[in-house]
Design a protein around this motif. Structure first.
Motif, PDB file in Angstrom:
ATOM      1  N   MET A 101       0.858  -1.205   0.058  1.00  0.00           N
ATOM      2  CA  MET A 101       0.096  -0.082   0.062  1.00  0.00           C
ATOM      3  C   MET A 101       0.760   1.298   0.113  1.00  0.00           C
ATOM      4  O   MET A 101       0.366   2.346  -0.281  1.00  0.00           O
ATOM      5  CB  MET A 101      -1.048  -0.012   1.142  1.00  0.00           C
ATOM      6  CG  MET A 101      -2.028  -1.095   1.031  1.00  0.00           C
ATOM      7  SD  MET A 101      -3.197  -1.154   2.440  1.00  0.00           S
ATOM      8  CE  MET A 101      -4.172   0.095   1.643  1.00  0.00           C
ATOM      9  N   MET A 102       2.095   1.164   0.313  1.00  0.00           N
ATOM     10  CA  MET A 102       2.903   2.226   0.274  1.00  0.00           C
ATOM     11  C   MET A 102       4.082   2.132  -0.718  1.00  0.00           C
ATOM     12  O   MET A 102       5.184   2.521  -0.780  1.00  0.00           O
ATOM     13  CB  MET A 102       3.761   2.276   1.654  1.00  0.00           C
ATOM     14  CG  MET A 102       3.093   2.672   2.778  1.00  0.00           C
ATOM     15  SD  MET A 102       2.595   4.329   2.747  1.00  0.00           S
ATOM     16  CE  MET A 102       1.353   4.643   4.086  1.00  0.00           C
ATOM     17  N   THR A 103       3.379   1.542  -2.094  1.00  0.00           N
ATOM     18  CA  THR A 103       4.308   1.514  -3.305  1.00  0.00           C
ATOM     19  C   THR A 103       3.449   1.968  -4.253  1.00  0.00           C
ATOM     20  O   THR A 103       2.343   1.529  -4.502  1.00  0.00           O
ATOM     21  CB  THR A 103       4.488   0.018  -3.588  1.00  0.00           C
ATOM     22  OG1 THR A 103       5.318  -0.654  -2.379  1.00  0.00           O
ATOM     23  CG2 THR A 103       5.327  -0.244  -4.633  1.00  0.00           C
ATOM     24  N   THR A 104       3.936   2.915  -5.152  1.00  0.00           N
ATOM     25  CA  THR A 104       3.359   3.668  -6.050  1.00  0.00           C
ATOM     26  C   THR A 104       3.925   3.537  -7.466  1.00  0.00           C
ATOM     27  O   THR A 104       5.456   3.796  -7.781  1.00  0.00           O
ATOM     28  CB  THR A 104       3.204   5.340  -5.862  1.00  0.00           C
ATOM     29  OG1 THR A 104       2.635   5.341  -4.657  1.00  0.00           O
ATOM     30  CG2 THR A 104       2.333   5.968  -6.942  1.00  0.00           C
ATOM     31  N   ASN A 105       3.197   2.766  -8.318  1.00  0.00           N
ATOM     32  CA  ASN A 105       3.935   2.558  -9.725  1.00  0.00           C
ATOM     33  C   ASN A 105       5.293   1.493  -9.957  1.00  0.00           C
ATOM     34  O   ASN A 105       6.117   2.115 -10.375  1.00  0.00           O
ATOM     35  CB  ASN A 105       4.202   3.910 -10.506  1.00  0.00           C
ATOM     36  CG  ASN A 105       2.937   4.687 -10.806  1.00  0.00           C
ATOM     37  OD1 ASN A 105       1.812   4.052 -11.230  1.00  0.00           O
ATOM     38  ND2 ASN A 105       2.881   6.086 -10.710  1.00  0.00           N
ATOM     39  N   VAL A 116       7.237   1.634  -7.281  1.00  0.00           N
ATOM     40  CA  VAL A 116       8.315   2.291  -6.292  1.00  0.00           C
ATOM     41  C   VAL A 116       8.085   2.408  -5.108  1.00  0.00           C
ATOM     42  O   VAL A 116       6.870   3.169  -4.540  1.00  0.00           O
ATOM     43  CB  VAL A 116       8.594   3.810  -7.010  1.00  0.00           C
ATOM     44  CG1 VAL A 116       9.892   4.248  -5.883  1.00  0.00           C
ATOM     45  CG2 VAL A 116       8.911   3.643  -8.413  1.00  0.00           C
ATOM     46  N   MET A 117       8.541   1.732  -4.049  1.00  0.00           N
ATOM     47  CA  MET A 117       8.348   1.768  -2.572  1.00  0.00           C
ATOM     48  C   MET A 117       8.727   3.005  -2.097  1.00  0.00           C
ATOM     49  O   MET A 117       9.585   3.654  -2.399  1.00  0.00           O
ATOM     50  CB  MET A 117       9.392   0.797  -1.815  1.00  0.00           C
ATOM     51  CG  MET A 117       9.008  -0.490  -2.057  1.00  0.00           C
ATOM     52  SD  MET A 117      10.395  -1.512  -1.322  1.00  0.00           S
ATOM     53  CE  MET A 117      10.069  -1.265   0.259  1.00  0.00           C
ATOM     54  N   GLU A 118       7.851   3.588  -1.253  1.00  0.00           N
ATOM     55  CA  GLU A 118       7.738   4.890  -0.576  1.00  0.00           C
ATOM     56  C   GLU A 118       8.466   4.789   0.860  1.00  0.00           C
ATOM     57  O   GLU A 118       8.054   4.638   1.669  1.00  0.00           O
ATOM     58  CB  GLU A 118       6.407   5.319  -0.332  1.00  0.00           C
ATOM     59  CG  GLU A 118       5.550   5.860  -1.501  1.00  0.00           C
ATOM     60  CD  GLU A 118       4.297   5.974  -1.220  1.00  0.00           C
ATOM     61  OE1 GLU A 118       3.792   6.406   0.120  1.00  0.00           O
ATOM     62  OE2 GLU A 118       3.316   5.966  -2.383  1.00  0.00           O
ATOM     63  N   THR A 119       9.926   4.423   0.656  1.00  0.00           N
ATOM     64  CA  THR A 119      10.898   3.956   1.780  1.00  0.00           C
ATOM     65  C   THR A 119      10.780   4.945   2.719  1.00  0.00           C
ATOM     66  O   THR A 119      10.810   4.608   3.840  1.00  0.00           O
ATOM     67  CB  THR A 119      12.234   3.635   0.950  1.00  0.00           C
ATOM     68  OG1 THR A 119      12.668   4.946   0.420  1.00  0.00           O
ATOM     69  CG2 THR A 119      12.376   2.645  -0.069  1.00  0.00           C
ATOM     70  N   GLU A 120      10.629   6.199   2.548  1.00  0.00           N
ATOM     71  CA  GLU A 120      10.749   7.248   3.931  1.00  0.00           C
ATOM     72  C   GLU A 120       9.468   6.971   4.639  1.00  0.00           C
ATOM     73  O   GLU A 120       9.526   6.918   5.927  1.00  0.00           O
ATOM     74  CB  GLU A 120      10.727   8.562   3.301  1.00  0.00           C
ATOM     75  CG  GLU A 120       9.884   8.955   2.431  1.00  0.00           C
ATOM     76  CD  GLU A 120       9.798   8.599   0.990  1.00  0.00           C
ATOM     77  OE1 GLU A 120       8.711   8.984   0.451  1.00  0.00           O
ATOM     78  OE2 GLU A 120      10.738   7.793   0.565  1.00  0.00           O
ATOM     79  N   ASN A 121       8.128   6.658   4.085  1.00  0.00           N
ATOM     80  CA  ASN A 121       6.974   6.283   4.698  1.00  0.00           C
ATOM     81  C   ASN A 121       7.072   5.110   5.245  1.00  0.00           C
ATOM     82  O   ASN A 121       6.586   5.072   6.500  1.00  0.00           O
ATOM     83  CB  ASN A 121       5.819   6.481   3.668  1.00  0.00           C
ATOM     84  CG  ASN A 121       5.292   7.709   3.541  1.00  0.00           C
ATOM     85  OD1 ASN A 121       5.693   8.667   3.979  1.00  0.00           O
ATOM     86  ND2 ASN A 121       4.788   7.788   2.111  1.00  0.00           N
TER      87      ASN A 121
END
Length: 221
Positions: free
Chosen positions: A63-67, A69-74
């Motif tokens: 759910m914290m991955t967009t296209n 790409v992991m939203e690593t900071e979140n």
């Protein structure tokens, strides 16, 4: 520019909240510290705190991955907050609540470390190592052991990855094909890299031969 501004605000907000939480912990104001964490989880991320705690680590990352790409900071921020929450429950003597939070934080940090995520809020590899040590007396779920194995392999700690693979094999949670695949991934690596990872080439070749013959477990008994 907007993305950078968002990231900086998030870093400042999470760092401030963790500082506030640690201050409240020193004053033994645990319920207030828990409230600070809960409010930040509810307001900062797309998922509220209750949902974050109920989801698996894999679902959180998804759910914290967009296209792709992991939203690593979140993800890193969530892992840090869950770790803080677990420590509060430990201080309150509530190990039953602390353990699942520690486990989820370990899983998230291990995923981040395996992905070589930037050290935005913390060193994910070091955080995962600390949590793994803290949980060393606990029997980890098979899925967590496999995740730890993958993380250790990704960081070049091949002997440790092999140890986790062995545990999974003993427990019947991994089979011949997985063992064979592990050694075959290592074979193309340079000798120096294998030696630095604690698993010299001759041991990799021996492990592969035993895995292919389905004799890996008996050789370790």
């Amino acid at each position: 520019m907007l993305q950078r501004d968002y990231l900086m605000r998030m870093i400042e907000q999470v760092a401030s909240a963790i500082g506030q939480v640690m201050g409240l912990r020193r004053q033994m104001r645990h319920q207030e510290a828990l409230l600070v964490i809960d409010e930040l989880l509810d307001s900062r991320f797309r998922l509220n705190g209750r949902l974050i705690r109920s989801l698996s680590d894999e679902d959180i990352v998804g759910m914290m991955t967009t296209n792709g790409v992991m939203e690593t900071e979140n993800i890193q921020a969530i892992a840090l907050l869950l770790k803080q929450e677990s420590e509060i429950y430990e201080e309150m003597g509530d190990g039953a609540r602390a353990y699942p939070l520690q486990l989820k934080a370990l899983q998230l940090f291990a995923r981040l470390a395996a992905a070589d995520a930037p050290k935005v809020l913390a060193d994910s590899d070091a955080e995962a190592e600390r949590l793994l040590l803290k949980l060393s007396d606990c029997e980890l779920p098979a899925a967590t052991k496999r995740l730890v194995m993958d993380w250790q392999e990704s960081r070049g700690r091949y002997d440790q990855a092999e140890n986790w693979l062995y545990e999974l094999l003993v427990e019947g949670e991994a089979g011949r094909d997985e063992a064979v695949a592990f050694y075959r991934r290592l074979l193309p690596l340079p000798d120096e890299r294998l030696a630095a990872g604690g698993l010299p080439r001759e041991e990799v070749e021996e492990g592969l031969a035993q895995a292919e013959a389905d004799a890996w477990l008996s050789s370790r008994e």
